[in-house]
Structure formats: structure tokens, C-alpha cells
Scaffold this active site. Structure first.
Site, PDB file in Angstrom:
ATOM      1  N   ASN A   8       0.871  -1.173   0.000  1.00 19.29           N
ATOM      2  CA  ASN A   8       0.000   0.000   0.000  1.00 19.29           C
ATOM      3  C   ASN A   8       0.910   1.226   0.000  1.00 19.29           C
ATOM      4  OD1 ASN A   8      -1.853   1.989   0.427  1.00 19.29           O
ATOM      5  ND2 ASN A   8      -2.372   1.388   2.533  1.00 19.29           N
ATOM      6  N   TRP A   9       1.085   1.796  -1.181  1.00 20.99           N
ATOM      7  CA  TRP A   9       1.990   2.949  -1.273  1.00 20.99           C
ATOM      8  C   TRP A   9       1.351   4.231  -0.736  1.00 20.99           C
ATOM      9  CZ3 TRP A   9       5.356   3.077  -6.393  1.00 20.99           C
ATOM     10  CH2 TRP A   9       6.327   2.070  -6.301  1.00 20.99           C
ATOM     11  N   LYS A  10       0.060   4.180  -0.411  1.00 19.17           N
ATOM     12  CA  LYS A  10      -0.654   5.376   0.056  1.00 19.17           C
ATOM     13  C   LYS A  10      -0.380   6.520  -0.931  1.00 19.17           C
ATOM     14  CE  LYS A  10      -0.375   3.513   4.661  1.00 19.17           C
ATOM     15  NZ  LYS A  10      -0.470   3.742   6.088  1.00 19.17           N
ATOM     16  N   HIS A  91      -9.773   1.348   4.297  1.00 18.60           N
ATOM     17  CA  HIS A  91      -8.552   1.521   5.094  1.00 18.60           C
ATOM     18  C   HIS A  91      -8.860   2.507   6.229  1.00 18.60           C
ATOM     19  CE1 HIS A  91      -4.539   2.843   6.223  1.00 18.60           C
ATOM     20  NE2 HIS A  91      -4.098   1.715   5.696  1.00 18.60           N
ATOM     21  N   GLU A  93      -7.355   4.978   7.278  1.00 19.36           N
ATOM     22  CA  GLU A  93      -7.146   6.398   6.923  1.00 19.36           C
ATOM     23  C   GLU A  93      -8.355   6.938   6.164  1.00 19.36           C
ATOM     24  OE1 GLU A  93      -3.310   5.841   5.111  1.00 19.36           O
ATOM     25  OE2 GLU A  93      -2.519   5.337   7.088  1.00 19.36           O
ATOM     26  N   GLU A 160      -5.992  -4.520  10.531  1.00 25.14           N
ATOM     27  CA  GLU A 160      -4.970  -3.494  10.735  1.00 25.14           C
ATOM     28  C   GLU A 160      -5.310  -2.696  11.995  1.00 25.14           C
ATOM     29  OE1 GLU A 160      -2.730  -2.377   6.895  1.00 25.14           O
ATOM     30  OE2 GLU A 160      -4.481  -1.106   7.044  1.00 25.14           O
ATOM     31  N   GLY A 166       1.966   2.576  10.796  1.00 27.34           N
ATOM     32  CA  GLY A 166       2.946   3.656  10.647  1.00 27.34           C
ATOM     33  C   GLY A 166       3.605   4.070  11.951  1.00 27.34           C
ATOM     34  N   SER A 205       2.859  -1.801  10.567  1.00 27.03           N
ATOM     35  CA  SER A 205       4.304  -1.860  10.837  1.00 27.03           C
ATOM     36  C   SER A 205       4.927  -3.225  10.539  1.00 27.03           C
ATOM     37  CB  SER A 205       4.599  -1.423  12.286  1.00 27.03           C
ATOM     38  OG  SER A 205       4.187  -0.077  12.479  1.00 27.03           O
ATOM     39  N   GLY A 227       4.719   1.469   4.868  1.00 21.75           N
ATOM     40  CA  GLY A 227       6.058   2.068   4.778  1.00 21.75           C
ATOM     41  C   GLY A 227       7.117   1.156   4.165  1.00 21.75           C
TER      42      GLY A 227
HETATM   43  P1  PGA Z   1       2.465   0.531   7.730  1.00 20.90           P
HETATM   44  O1  PGA Z   1       1.043   0.750   7.019  1.00 20.90           O
HETATM   45  O2  PGA Z   1       3.031  -0.777   7.216  1.00 20.90           O
HETATM   46  O3  PGA Z   1       3.305   1.726   7.312  1.00 20.90           O
HETATM   47  O4  PGA Z   1       2.221   0.492   9.195  1.00 20.90           O
HETATM   48  C1  PGA Z   1       0.154  -0.312   6.794  1.00 20.90           C
HETATM   49  C2  PGA Z   1      -1.118   0.192   6.168  1.00 20.90           C
HETATM   50  O5  PGA Z   1      -1.578   1.285   6.535  1.00 20.90           O
HETATM   51  O6  PGA Z   1      -1.698  -0.470   5.285  1.00 20.90           O
END
Ligand code: PGA
Length: 247
Positions: A8-10, A91, A93, A160, A166, A205, A227
């Protein structure tokens, strides 16, 4: 089942990153027994699909409508036409920054499934909810609300925990496995025997250093990686850990 590892490159990346990442990726050994998916920001879907072989394409969101006057939105049908196989839906976010509800997540997941895409429906509790011991209730409710009338074929669920995204604070294998086991039971209650085969992947993470132990858990079928997926070598190491030990 094969492992499933999704990048997931966001809202990160550039054409330069795609060129560099794909060059590094080509230099790494090919992986078997794991499906590897790359979800770049939507404008880069074409560039990613041209740059890579052996990686599946995915998107990070879709509209909750089929088509029409919805400026700035992208329909699941368009994503399917561009060659996407997977789509991240709900997600945390998007739920927290854009106010997406379980009902909206379910609509998007249904539209994506109708286009032949794999909806990757995300669920997870906040830190306060875990500290209050409410995580099982919160995740069960979110899961069932987000899967209303969503068919189970092609479905993927991503657990998640928000406090792990993150932050560098990964859930312990025990915490993740307990929640994945609960999600597995809920999916079986909801879909019957077919629910047993739905992949449940972990996100929050995930790094090369912790991937192996997470993938060693019975109910963890892969990972959704933020990340660490921006670096080709780290992402390959995580995908490689998911392929190890698969039948
Ligand atoms: P992260 O993000 O690996 O940077 O914690 C995971 C995600 O939000 O899908």
C-alpha cells in the site's frame, strides 16, 4: 493457499520511484507460493502495470457509485479495465480522514466484487478501544457491517490495528493471531463453510524483521504493507517470508 502480500503505497511515489523500484525488483529472485500485489496511487496504475512483470496490480480506493457526475472519483469498473486485480477498501485512513462508514465500505466492496476484483476489506481497532479491552467487539461489528451483502468469493480481509499503522508498534504475534482467529470464526458464521477459505492478512508496521514470525501464525495468510513497501528489497523480503513454508 498461497500467501498474499500487498504493498500500500498510500500517497507516496513518483515515476522515478517506480523506475527504481522495478529495476531493483527485477534483480531479486522470483517468488513462488505468494501473490504479490502493488497498490500505487491511482495516477500511477498504468506506469506500474507497464514496469512490472509478476506483480499484480491493485488500487487503494474506489467510488461508491458506478458512474456519473462525481468529480474526482474513480469507479471500480475503471480500475478493473486498467488491469487491477485487488482493491483496498475501508482503510482506517479513509474511515478516519474521509468519514467512510461500514455501510459505504460494504457498497464499495460489492461494486469491486461485481467487477471481478478482490476487495481487501480493512478492519481494526483504535488504541483506546484496545486499552479498554473492546477490540473483539469493535472489530466484529466493523467486520459484519463492512461485509453486508458482500459475496465471499474473491474477498480478502485485512486486520490493521490503527495503533500499529505507521507507528513501528506491530501487534505481537499473539495479539494478531487471536484477532485473526476471531475474524475467521466470524467469517464462518457469516458465510458458512466458504468463510473458512477467505484470506485474512495483517497490516501495521510489518517489516522484514517481524514478517516471518507473523506469517508463522496459523490464521495469518499474508500482509498489507505500508512504509516498508516503498523499498523494493524490504518488500521482497516480506513477500519471501510469506512464501516460505507454504505448501
Ligand atoms: P504501515 O502501514 O506498514 O506503514 O504500518 C500499513 C497500512 O496502513 O496499510
Amino acid at each position: 493457499m498461497a500467501g498474499l502480500v500487498i504493498a500500500n503505497w498510500k500517497m507516496h511515489g513518483s515515476l522515478a520511484l517506480i523506475a527504481e523500484f522495478s529495476q531493483q525488483w527485477r534483480g531479486l529472485p522470483q517468488l513462488s507460493k505468494v501473490d504479490v500485489v502493488l497498490c500505487p496511487p491511482a495516477p500511477y496504475l498504468g506506469a506500474v502495470s507497464e514496469a512490472f512483470e509478476g506483480l499484480l496490480l491493485g488500487a487503494q480506493n474506489c467510488a461508491e457509485q458506478v458512474e456519473g457526475a462525481f468529480t474526482g472519483e474513480v469507479a471500480s469498473q475503471m480500475l478493473a479495465e486498467l488491469g487491477c486485480h485487488y482493491i483496498i477498501i475501508g482503510h482506517s485512513e479513509r474511515r478516519s480522514l474521509h468519514g467512510e462508514t461500514d455501510a459505504q465500505v460494504a457498497i464499495k466492496a460489492r461494486l469491486a466484487a461485481a467487477e471481478g476484483l478482490h476487495p481487501v476489506v480493512c478492519v481494526g481497532e483504535a488504541l483506546e478501544q484496545r486499552e479498554a479491552g473492546e477490540q473483539d467487539e469493535v472489530v466484529s461489528e466493523q467486520l459484519l457491517g463492512s461485509l453486508a451483502h458482500v459475496p465471499c468469493d474473491r474477498l480478502v480481509v485485512a486486520y490493521e490495528p490503527i495503533w500499529a499503522i505507521g507507528t513501528g508498534h506491530t501487534a505481537t504475534p499473539g495479539q494478531a493471531e487471536a484477532m485473526h482467529g476471531l475474524i475467521r470464526r466470524r467469517l464462518q458464521e457469516h458465510y458458512g463453510a466458504a468463510g473458512a477459505g477467505i484470506p485474512i492478512i495483517y497490516g501495521g508496521s510489518v517489516k522484514p524483521e517481524n514478517a516471518g514470525v507473523l506469517f508463522g501464525c496459523d490464521n495469518i495468510d499474508g500482509a498489507l504493507v505500508g512504509g516498508a513497501s516503498l523499498d523494493a528489497k524490504s518488500f521482497w523480503q516480506i513477500a519471501s517470508a510469506a512464501s516460505a513454508g507454504r505448501a
